[in-house]
Design an enzyme around this catalytic site. Structure first.
Site, PDB file in Angstrom:
ATOM      1  N   GLY A 100       0.799  -1.209   0.000  1.00  0.00           N
ATOM      2  CA  GLY A 100       0.000   0.000   0.000  1.00  0.00           C
ATOM      3  C   GLY A 100       0.835   1.265   0.000  1.00  0.00           C
ATOM      4  CG  ASP A 113       0.949  -9.584   1.814  1.00  0.00           C
ATOM      5  OD1 ASP A 113       0.137 -10.421   2.265  1.00  0.00           O
ATOM      6  OD2 ASP A 113       0.908  -8.373   2.131  1.00  0.00           O
TER       7      ASP A 113
END
Length: 297
Positions: free
Chosen positions: A11, A107
């Site tokens: 992000g 992830d």
């Protein structure tokens, strides 16, 4: 030697690297994540890859790790903080542009793959990776294969309920789940609600070490919660090894030995002394190395 590209999409930052099959990063480029929709994200991934000097390398493929659930076919289910609120097949988007085999996974799953392939779980068949940081997540690797489940939501272990009616970390997870009770974010919230004035979870562990009674109680509860969580996984599937990573492990000196002992106490008597728990080899690089390892899998 075989080579692949690893992309760690976060992000805040996006990183692309040239990685060999031994997990060595030969080149890496890091940029701020600017994309807030899938078209921008696709463009930035392609742009950052183009900045790597690859003329002397034969590339096996591109592996991408993303902070959200992913279906086995490379379809991202959602990543709200990146503007992805509906399903989109990132694998196909990148392959259509670059004409190179591409893999996409969560992830935490690729971090688990890094540890199983070239990290502290190398040589083990069944590897349970747990990341304890802002949230809590996991990855299960069996014979060097990521186990995702039919719809890509397997190993969303932060949603496992340990306290019925407890706290919920977000609208996407249930009340009383382990992430709602023992993540770094929730530990900080609990500490500040109790008047401890902690900037992050590491402060809580330090205050407990210094003898603060309230901090000691919160850390004791954290250890019990994580131990119950891990021992439940032991009862369910008995992995060969647990690998613990994430930001909370920076404070491991304050809780890890007690956590291992407590897991031992809560597990089957016949397993006492045989539950292997280790700290992850990789920290910031686990995502980018694991992303690339998908290409050698």
């Amino acid at each position: 030697m075989h080579y692949a590209l690893g992309v760690d999409l976060g992000g805040t930052n996006i990183r692309a690297a040239l990685v060999n099959e031994e997990g060595l990063i030969l080149q890496v480029i890091k940029e701020k994540t600017t994309g807030k929709n899938i078209d921008c994200i696709k463009k930035q991934i392609i742009d950052i890859i183009s900045k790597l000097d690859l003329k002397d390398y034969k590339i096996e493929g591109i592996g991408i790790g993303v902070p959200g659930p992913v279906k086995p076919d490379g379809t991202i289910i959602y990543i709200p903080n990146l503007g992805i609120n509906e399903e989109v097949n990132l694998k196909k988007l990148i392959e259509d542009e670059l004409n190179i085999t591409t893999y996409v996974a969560n992830d935490a799953n690729v971090a688990a793959l890094a540890e199983a392939y070239v990290g502290n779980a190398k040589g083990y068949d069944v590897v349970q990776y747990i990341t304890m940081s802002t949230g809590i997540g996991g990855g299960l690797i069996i014979n060097k294969k990521i186990i995702t489940g039919k719809y890509g939501l397997a190993q969303e272990i932060g949603s496992m309920i340990i306290r019925n009616g407890g706290r919920a970390p977000s609208i996407n997870k249930p009340h009383g789940c382990i992430e709602g009770e023992a993540s770094g974010t929730m530990l900080t919230i609990k500490a500040n609600e109790a008047g401890l004035n902690c900037a992050h979870a590491g402060d809580l562990f330090i205050k407990a070490h210094e003898g603060n009674d309230i901090a000691i109680q919160l850390v004791d509860q954290f250890i019990d919660d994580i131990a119950a969580f891990i021992s439940s996984i032991v009862s369910y599937m008995e992995p060969d090894i647990f690998v613990l990573g994430g930001g909370l492990m920076k404070s491991k000196e304050y809780f890890l030995d007690r956590l291992i002992k407590r897991v031992d106490e809560l597990s089957y008597k016949t397993l006492k002394g045989n539950i292997k728990i280790v700290v992850a080899k990789y920290d910031q690089d686990c995502g980018i190395i694991g992303a690339a390892m998908q290409c050698f899998n």
